[in-house]
Design a protein around this motif. Structure first.
Motif, PDB file in Angstrom:
ATOM      1  N   LEU A 186      -6.147  10.330   4.760  1.00 14.78           N
ATOM      2  CA  LEU A 186      -5.610   9.374   5.706  1.00 14.78           C
ATOM      3  C   LEU A 186      -6.544   8.182   6.204  1.00 14.78           C
ATOM      4  O   LEU A 186      -6.539   6.785   6.027  1.00 14.78           O
ATOM      5  N   VAL A 187      -7.760   8.988   6.597  1.00 16.45           N
ATOM      6  CA  VAL A 187      -8.761   7.978   7.163  1.00 16.45           C
ATOM      7  C   VAL A 187      -9.577   7.051   5.876  1.00 16.45           C
ATOM      8  O   VAL A 187      -9.661   5.897   6.164  1.00 16.45           O
ATOM      9  N   SER A 188      -9.759   7.897   4.868  1.00 17.33           N
ATOM     10  CA  SER A 188     -10.543   7.230   3.725  1.00 17.33           C
ATOM     11  C   SER A 188      -9.634   6.185   3.055  1.00 17.33           C
ATOM     12  O   SER A 188     -10.373   4.963   3.034  1.00 17.33           O
ATOM     13  N   TYR A 189      -8.410   6.224   2.773  1.00 16.92           N
ATOM     14  CA  TYR A 189      -7.716   5.160   2.384  1.00 16.92           C
ATOM     15  C   TYR A 189      -7.299   4.191   3.443  1.00 16.92           C
ATOM     16  O   TYR A 189      -7.117   3.096   2.698  1.00 16.92           O
ATOM     17  N   ASP A 240       0.968  -1.217   0.160  1.00 15.50           N
ATOM     18  CA  ASP A 240      -0.031  -0.030   0.147  1.00 15.50           C
ATOM     19  C   ASP A 240       0.872   1.455  -0.015  1.00 15.50           C
ATOM     20  O   ASP A 240       0.583   2.363  -0.742  1.00 15.50           O
ATOM     21  N   TYR A 241       1.914   1.284   0.982  1.00 18.69           N
ATOM     22  CA  TYR A 241       2.773   2.297   1.099  1.00 18.69           C
ATOM     23  C   TYR A 241       3.514   2.723  -0.333  1.00 18.69           C
ATOM     24  O   TYR A 241       3.720   3.841  -0.611  1.00 18.69           O
ATOM     25  N   ALA A 289      -2.810   9.356   2.540  1.00 15.94           N
ATOM     26  CA  ALA A 289      -3.336   8.061   2.040  1.00 15.94           C
ATOM     27  C   ALA A 289      -2.160   7.016   2.113  1.00 15.94           C
ATOM     28  O   ALA A 289      -2.372   6.224   2.326  1.00 15.94           O
ATOM     29  N   ALA A 290      -0.939   7.718   1.908  1.00 12.09           N
ATOM     30  CA  ALA A 290       0.216   6.868   2.086  1.00 12.09           C
ATOM     31  C   ALA A 290       0.503   6.238   3.405  1.00 12.09           C
ATOM     32  O   ALA A 290       0.829   5.316   3.671  1.00 12.09           O
ATOM     33  N   LEU A 291       0.329   7.380   4.448  1.00  9.67           N
ATOM     34  CA  LEU A 291       0.477   7.024   5.600  1.00  9.67           C
ATOM     35  C   LEU A 291      -0.520   6.218   6.381  1.00  9.67           C
ATOM     36  O   LEU A 291      -0.141   5.432   7.064  1.00  9.67           O
ATOM     37  N   GLY A 292      -1.619   6.570   5.946  1.00 10.28           N
ATOM     38  CA  GLY A 292      -2.671   5.784   6.488  1.00 10.28           C
ATOM     39  C   GLY A 292      -2.710   4.233   6.639  1.00 10.28           C
ATOM     40  O   GLY A 292      -2.702   3.424   7.725  1.00 10.28           O
ATOM     41  N   LEU A 314      -7.369   6.627  13.670  1.00 13.81           N
ATOM     42  CA  LEU A 314      -8.305   7.369  12.720  1.00 13.81           C
ATOM     43  C   LEU A 314      -9.275   8.522  13.185  1.00 13.81           C
ATOM     44  O   LEU A 314      -9.142   9.487  12.567  1.00 13.81           O
ATOM     45  N   MET A 315      -9.403   8.368  14.525  1.00  8.86           N
ATOM     46  CA  MET A 315     -10.128   9.491  15.239  1.00  8.86           C
ATOM     47  C   MET A 315      -9.162  10.733  15.377  1.00  8.86           C
ATOM     48  O   MET A 315      -9.442  11.727  15.223  1.00  8.86           O
ATOM     49  N   PHE A 316      -7.998  10.235  15.764  1.00  7.57           N
ATOM     50  CA  PHE A 316      -7.153  11.250  15.865  1.00  7.57           C
ATOM     51  C   PHE A 316      -6.850  12.125  14.423  1.00  7.57           C
ATOM     52  O   PHE A 316      -6.729  13.314  14.551  1.00  7.57           O
TER      53      PHE A 316
END
Length: 533
Positions: free
Chosen positions: A341-344, A103-104, A476-479, A498-500
């Motif tokens: 980040l959350v979405s991906y 992913d990353y 998106a890469a970090l998530g 994800l909340m953070f």
């Protein structure tokens, strides 16, 4: 005289320009949906690349397939210290880190390439640039699936394929947003782009269903078929994409009331017809397209008074630093970093989470994960409608982000209670998570790319779009990477992360929200849609 058939009456009820706009809307929708269709298979196949199973402790090497349901696929030798837990090298205990690396590698290449893509794209014809990207993306997506048929177990092969695919996929977003913005004005932009941006969810849904069809029997086809679809759409793009209304000499008609339109270089005011009609020459078709989007009668040149604008007339491409100085670009870019980040993280890890929590196989988990994207369709449209009505883009994003954080906490708690609870929370979470993401990447990017400070420089839109989406792609890469590192300690910790991230996204919008709420009228720092008088 015979009454015209209903179908013909429907066709002639719309002008030539309206039909072309509808065609471009649908075509760009399908083009970018195919990009997302090709990104989804990796999340579906994860459950097949690594499966929960016991170690094979036979001392001698043994012949093994991936599963009983895939006996017709290629087989590979397992040594006495290996386990029959999927596809090497993802069959080891560190499989989550290896899958996170896939992913990353894709998303990091996508983030880096996006900053360059907008700058390159605005200097090349959109149709050629997008066609190249789609053909190359189709090839690299299919190449990942080729590893199944040629029995490739090198992590480097899969990582490099993901990197190359991430780079060429950056051609898509700046191109389609620029093309759509050329055809549609600012009025109702949030609604139009909210509907149009559902291509993300539609592509994810189709990608999940296509990849899920073959995942348990021949996962190589889960990549090859989507790759072929992207390449085929690239050919369609080359044959049919119309970049700008002026390319087909679009003509518009006069609205029933006077209004003012401004493109920054010159201002055009619609007035009553003057007595000197015969002295005016024919109106340039591009001018007609800039002025009007609908109407019932032909536009006459004498209805227009051309006033000198503030600009020097230069249309040189904007620089990277120049785009960053546009009010709101930095704030929305950083907000998108955390929202994406959350979405991906959901995009790449949701099927595996469902498999772990609800104990479903890869195919069923992939099908269930599409409900998150169904919720995303409604969230994107809802965000567009609300922001158009209130004319407050930042406040709309902020409200949905505020609601998303507690929703994610509830999701992590109730999803363990059964399938029904998981379905309900998937729909709600999809709407709240995807709403701000959709609004920022479409309507907000288009607003900022045509900001009044640019004085009509239409070349800025591609660069601004690339900066915002490129910054978001860093998140998106970090998530998914963080999810792969954190998930071994428990899925609850992933949801806390994800909340953070949602809280951080809201934090970066505080200044813009304060300006919107303290100043009457349209969103501060963003050029609002033109209103008709």
């Amino acid at each position: 005289m015979a009454r015209l058939p209903v179908g013909i009456r429907f066709i002639i009820a719309f002008s030539r320009d309206q039909w072309y706009r509808a065609f471009v809307f649908v075509l760009t929708f399908l083009l970018y949906a195919s990009f997302h269709l090709s990104r989804k298979p990796i999340s579906i196949v994860k459950g097949e690349l690594h499966k929960q199973c016991a170690a094979g402790d036979e001392p001698e090497p043994r012949f093994s397939g991936r599963s009983s349901s895939s006996r017709h696929g290629p087989t590979h030798w397992l040594l006495d210290n290996e386990t029959d837990c999927g596809w090497a090298p993802f069959d080891k205990n560190n499989y989550q880190q290896l899958l996170g690396a896939l992913d990353y590698s894709f998303l990091c290449a996508y983030a880096i390439g996006m900053y360059l893509s907008g700058i390159i794209g605005e200097r090349l014809p959109i149709r050629y640039y997008l066609t190249f990207g789609m053909l190359a993306s189709g090839a690299f997506t299919a190449l990942f699936g080729v590893g199944y048929f040629y029995n490739i177990h090198s992590l480097g092969f899969y990582v490099m394929t993901q990197i190359l695919n991430g780079l060429v996929q950056t051609t898509g977003w700046p191109s389609v947003v620029t093309c759509l913005s050329n055809w549609f004005g600012k009025g109702r932009r949030g609604l139009i782009m909210g509907i149009w941006n559902s291509h993300t969810s539609v592509g994810n849904i189709l990608g999940s269903l296509i990849a899920g069809y073959w995942v348990s029997t021949c996962w190589g086809l889960s990549f090859i078929v989507p790759g072929a679809i992207v390449a085929a759409m690239g050919i369609v793009c080359f044959l049919f994409l119309i970049e700008h209304p002026k390319d087909i000499k679009c003509s518009s008609t006069l609205p029933t009331h006077s209004k003012v339109s401004e493109n920054g270089i010159n201002r055009f005011r619609l007035q009553k017809q003057t007595a000197h009609t015969e002295k005016n020459g024919p109106l340039d078709p591009e001018l007609q397209c800039l002025l009007l989007s609908d109407g019932k009668s032909p536009l006459h040149p004498s209805h227009i008074v051309v006033l000198p604008g503030d600009s020097s007339g230069s249309m040189a491409a904007i620089s990277f630093t120049g785009a960053l100085r546009i009010p709101g670009v930095i704030e929305f870019s950083l907000c998108l970093l955390f929202a994406k980040l959350v979405s991906y993280t959901f995009l790449f890890w949701l099927p595996l989470y469902i498999t772990s929590v609800d104990h479903l196989d890869a195919k069923k988990a992939g099908e269930l994960s599409t409900l998150f994207d169904v919720g995303g369709i409604f969230g994107g449209v809802l965000a567009g409608v609300i922001s158009d009505r209130l004319e407050k883009r930042a406040s709309t994003c902020g409200l949905m982000l505020l609601l998303a954080a507690p929703t994610l906490y509830v999701f992590s708690s109730v999803s363990k209670m059964g399938l029904e609870a998981t379905i309900a929370m998937l729909l709600l979470s999809g709407a709240l998570v995807s709403g701000p993401y959709a609004l920022i990447t479409t309507a907000v990017s288009a607003d900022l790319g045509t900001h009044k400070s640019l004085k009509g420089n239409s070349h800025a839109l591609s660069t601004v779009t690339a900066i915002i989406d490129g910054t978001g792609s860093v998140g998106a890469a970090l998530g998914p990477l963080l999810a792969g590192l954190i998930s071994p300690s428990g899925w609850s910790n992933v949801f806390y992360m994800l909340m953070f991230a949602d809280a951080c996204a809201l934090l970066f919008l505080i200044r813009l929200i304060h300006k919107e709420l303290s100043c009457p009228g349209p969103a501060a720092g963003i050029q609002a849609p033109l209103k008709e008088h």
